[in-house]
Design a protein around this motif. Structure first.
Motif, PDB file in Angstrom:
ATOM      1  N   MET A   1     -32.978 -18.943  34.220  1.00  0.00           N
ATOM      2  CA  MET A   1     -31.624 -18.567  34.626  1.00  0.00           C
ATOM      3  C   MET A   1     -31.162 -17.339  33.835  1.00  0.00           C
ATOM      4  SD  MET A   1     -28.596 -21.332  35.071  1.00  0.00           S
ATOM      5  CE  MET A   1     -27.310 -20.640  34.077  1.00  0.00           C
ATOM      6  N   SER A   2     -30.450 -16.446  34.506  1.00  0.00           N
ATOM      7  CA  SER A   2     -30.013 -15.247  33.800  1.00  0.00           C
ATOM      8  C   SER A   2     -28.875 -15.584  32.841  1.00  0.00           C
ATOM      9  CB  SER A   2     -29.571 -14.183  34.792  1.00  0.00           C
ATOM     10  OG  SER A   2     -28.454 -14.657  35.496  1.00  0.00           O
ATOM     11  N   TYR A   3     -28.710 -14.698  31.858  1.00  0.00           N
ATOM     12  CA  TYR A   3     -27.687 -14.877  30.833  1.00  0.00           C
ATOM     13  C   TYR A   3     -26.308 -14.637  31.428  1.00  0.00           C
ATOM     14  CZ  TYR A   3     -24.791 -12.982  27.055  1.00  0.00           C
ATOM     15  OH  TYR A   3     -23.771 -12.686  26.191  1.00  0.00           O
ATOM     16  N   ARG A   4     -25.402 -15.545  31.209  1.00  0.00           N
ATOM     17  CA  ARG A   4     -24.060 -15.366  31.740  1.00  0.00           C
ATOM     18  C   ARG A   4     -23.023 -15.606  30.672  1.00  0.00           C
ATOM     19  NH1 ARG A   4     -24.310 -17.882  37.799  1.00  0.00           N
ATOM     20  NH2 ARG A   4     -25.747 -16.263  38.529  1.00  0.00           N
ATOM     21  N   ARG A   5     -22.333 -14.544  30.312  1.00  0.00           N
ATOM     22  CA  ARG A   5     -21.293 -14.717  29.298  1.00  0.00           C
ATOM     23  C   ARG A   5     -19.948 -14.984  29.972  1.00  0.00           C
ATOM     24  NH1 ARG A   5     -17.807 -10.327  28.754  1.00  0.00           N
ATOM     25  NH2 ARG A   5     -18.608  -8.337  29.533  1.00  0.00           N
ATOM     26  N   GLY A   6     -19.005 -15.469  29.174  1.00  0.00           N
ATOM     27  CA  GLY A   6     -17.647 -15.612  29.668  1.00  0.00           C
ATOM     28  C   GLY A   6     -16.955 -14.257  29.651  1.00  0.00           C
ATOM     29  N   ALA A   7     -15.814 -14.180  30.313  1.00  0.00           N
ATOM     30  CA  ALA A   7     -15.061 -12.919  30.338  1.00  0.00           C
ATOM     31  C   ALA A   7     -13.946 -12.961  29.300  1.00  0.00           C
ATOM     32  CB  ALA A   7     -14.475 -12.690  31.719  1.00  0.00           C
ATOM     33  N   LEU A   8     -13.611 -11.771  28.788  1.00  0.00           N
ATOM     34  CA  LEU A   8     -12.493 -11.645  27.855  1.00  0.00           C
ATOM     35  C   LEU A   8     -11.307 -11.076  28.642  1.00  0.00           C
ATOM     36  CD1 LEU A   8     -11.507 -11.896  24.928  1.00  0.00           C
ATOM     37  CD2 LEU A   8     -12.399  -9.595  24.498  1.00  0.00           C
ATOM     38  N   ILE A   9     -10.326 -11.938  28.849  1.00  0.00           N
ATOM     39  CA  ILE A   9      -9.187 -11.590  29.710  1.00  0.00           C
ATOM     40  C   ILE A   9      -7.924 -11.572  28.842  1.00  0.00           C
ATOM     41  CG2 ILE A   9      -7.841 -12.306  31.737  1.00  0.00           C
ATOM     42  CD1 ILE A   9     -10.741 -11.982  32.514  1.00  0.00           C
ATOM     43  N   VAL A  10      -7.154 -10.496  28.916  1.00  0.00           N
ATOM     44  CA  VAL A  10      -5.947 -10.382  28.092  1.00  0.00           C
ATOM     45  C   VAL A  10      -4.705 -10.255  28.979  1.00  0.00           C
ATOM     46  CG1 VAL A  10      -4.739  -8.854  26.462  1.00  0.00           C
ATOM     47  CG2 VAL A  10      -7.163  -9.370  26.114  1.00  0.00           C
ATOM     48  N   LEU A  11      -3.654 -10.941  28.574  1.00  0.00           N
ATOM     49  CA  LEU A  11      -2.349 -10.743  29.214  1.00  0.00           C
ATOM     50  C   LEU A  11      -1.415 -10.064  28.226  1.00  0.00           C
ATOM     51  CD1 LEU A  11      -3.420 -13.021  31.237  1.00  0.00           C
ATOM     52  CD2 LEU A  11      -1.004 -13.407  31.652  1.00  0.00           C
ATOM     53  N   GLU A  12      -0.800  -8.990  28.682  1.00  0.00           N
ATOM     54  CA  GLU A  12       0.145  -8.253  27.854  1.00  0.00           C
ATOM     55  C   GLU A  12       1.462  -8.086  28.608  1.00  0.00           C
ATOM     56  OE1 GLU A  12       0.163  -7.318  24.843  1.00  0.00           O
ATOM     57  OE2 GLU A  12      -1.847  -6.877  24.109  1.00  0.00           O
ATOM     58  N   GLY A  13       2.480  -7.644  27.893  1.00  0.00           N
ATOM     59  CA  GLY A  13       3.779  -7.401  28.519  1.00  0.00           C
ATOM     60  C   GLY A  13       4.865  -7.541  27.485  1.00  0.00           C
ATOM     61  N   VAL A  14       6.070  -7.082  27.828  1.00  0.00           N
ATOM     62  CA  VAL A  14       7.178  -7.251  26.879  1.00  0.00           C
ATOM     63  C   VAL A  14       7.616  -8.709  26.890  1.00  0.00           C
ATOM     64  CG1 VAL A  14       8.015  -4.876  26.954  1.00  0.00           C
ATOM     65  CG2 VAL A  14       8.828  -6.529  28.641  1.00  0.00           C
ATOM     66  N   ASP A  15       8.486  -9.071  25.949  1.00  0.00           N
ATOM     67  CA  ASP A  15       8.964 -10.450  25.867  1.00  0.00           C
ATOM     68  C   ASP A  15       9.668 -10.855  27.159  1.00  0.00           C
ATOM     69  OD1 ASP A  15       8.008 -10.274  23.339  1.00  0.00           O
ATOM     70  OD2 ASP A  15       9.776 -11.063  22.360  1.00  0.00           O
ATOM     71  N   LYS A  16       9.565 -12.124  27.490  1.00  0.00           N
ATOM     72  CA  LYS A  16      10.197 -12.737  28.675  1.00  0.00           C
ATOM     73  C   LYS A  16       9.451 -12.441  29.982  1.00  0.00           C
ATOM     74  CE  LYS A  16      14.166 -13.941  26.557  1.00  0.00           C
ATOM     75  NZ  LYS A  16      14.147 -15.283  26.082  1.00  0.00           N
ATOM     76  N   ALA A  17       8.301 -11.780  29.885  1.00  0.00           N
ATOM     77  CA  ALA A  17       7.563 -11.452  31.106  1.00  0.00           C
ATOM     78  C   ALA A  17       6.800 -12.663  31.637  1.00  0.00           C
ATOM     79  CB  ALA A  17       6.620 -10.281  30.847  1.00  0.00           C
ATOM     80  N   GLY A  18       6.668 -13.708  30.824  1.00  0.00           N
ATOM     81  CA  GLY A  18       5.997 -14.925  31.288  1.00  0.00           C
ATOM     82  C   GLY A  18       4.530 -15.031  30.890  1.00  0.00           C
ATOM     83  N   GLU A 203     -20.090 -11.112  34.050  1.00  0.00           N
ATOM     84  CA  GLU A 203     -20.990 -12.138  33.496  1.00  0.00           C
ATOM     85  C   GLU A 203     -22.375 -11.608  33.121  1.00  0.00           C
ATOM     86  OE1 GLU A 203     -21.011 -15.349  36.272  1.00  0.00           O
ATOM     87  OE2 GLU A 203     -22.166 -14.242  37.768  1.00  0.00           O
ATOM     88  N   ASN A 204     -22.821 -10.545  33.782  1.00  0.00           N
ATOM     89  CA  ASN A 204     -24.136 -10.006  33.410  1.00  0.00           C
ATOM     90  C   ASN A 204     -24.052  -8.688  32.655  1.00  0.00           C
ATOM     91  OD1 ASN A 204     -25.808 -12.087  34.540  1.00  0.00           O
ATOM     92  ND2 ASN A 204     -25.129 -11.350  36.542  1.00  0.00           N
TER      93      ASN A 204
END
Ligand code: TMP
Length: 212
Positions: A1-18, A203-204
């Motif tokens: 099976m090929s190597y599969r990494r997880g993704a690095l996902i970021v959420l940004e925004g000013v305060d109160k954006a949720g 992932e790859n």
């Protein structure tokens, strides 16, 4: 099976954006669909460095502005081994704030350039996707009063928003702007689709280095 990494996902925004609500819902939705996912947040107030930052934010202590900037960055670097380990294990990390908040907030203070502020975070694991929750400051104000922590004023947040806009001009980062003025569900649906696409695309691929 090929190597599969997880993704690095970021959420940004000013305060109160949720951001925090959306991070939690995203992790839950990914887990429900059988994808390993975990949430992280910065500052991580649980470490020794994080505790210094936390008492600074709570105005219990004062730190010199450059010093606190470097502490925020150190707080990310100390988590890098864990970030890499989780991604290697195929776990997608959903991160509430990252180096972009670091740069946007410090450079909103007088006497700080964007370039200086970026330097300590150069080489951090590069997010595969950075979603910016866009919210007009007037709409943010309608969502309730700011808390009592440092930086929680409308004037400062407006400058922070401008700094984020400058950072988003950098096409070496995979920015996606999300209209956060809509319902929690509508915002969540957009975020989930973008995130799933990013997981499949990254992932790859090797993990990149930020601003290098
Ligand atoms: P929080 O409310 O998401 O816990 O964030 C704490 C505050 O710290 C928020 O006002 C943004 C600010 N901050 C920085 O000034 N530099 C940083 O590097 C990070 C991650 C947050």
């Amino acid at each position: 099976m090929s190597y599969r990494r997880g993704a690095l996902i970021v959420l940004e925004g000013v305060d109160k954006a949720g951001k925090t609500t959306q991070c939690k819902q995203l992790v839950h939705a990914l887990q429900q669909s059988g994808r390993p996912a975990e949430m992280m947040r910065f500052p991580d107030r649980t470490t020794q460095i994080g505790q210094l930052i936390s008492s600074y934010l709570e105005k219990k202590n004062n730190l010199e502005d450059h010093t606190v900037h470097l502490l925020f960055s150190a707080n990310r670097w100390e988590m890098v081994p864990l970030i890499k380990k989780k991604l290697d294990q195929g776990i997608t990390l959903v991160v509430d704030r990252y180096a972009f908040s670091g740069v946007a907030f410090t450079s909103a203070k007088p006497g700080f350039t964007l370039e200086w502020c970026k330097q300590p975070d150069v080489g951090l694991p590069k997010p595969d996707l950075v979603m910016f929750l866009q919210l007009n400051p007037n709409v943010a104000a309608e969502r309730g009063e700011f808390g009592t922590e440092r930086y929680e004023t409308s004037v400062f947040q407006r400058t922070v928003q401008q700094r984020f806009e400058q950072l988003m001009k950098d096409t070496s980062v995979n920015w996606k702007v999300i209209d956060a003025a809509r319902s929690i569900e509508a915002v969540h649906n957009d975020i989930k689709v973008l995130c799933e696409n990013s997981i499949n695309e990254s992932e790859n691929l090797p993990l990149g280095e930020l601003w290098k």
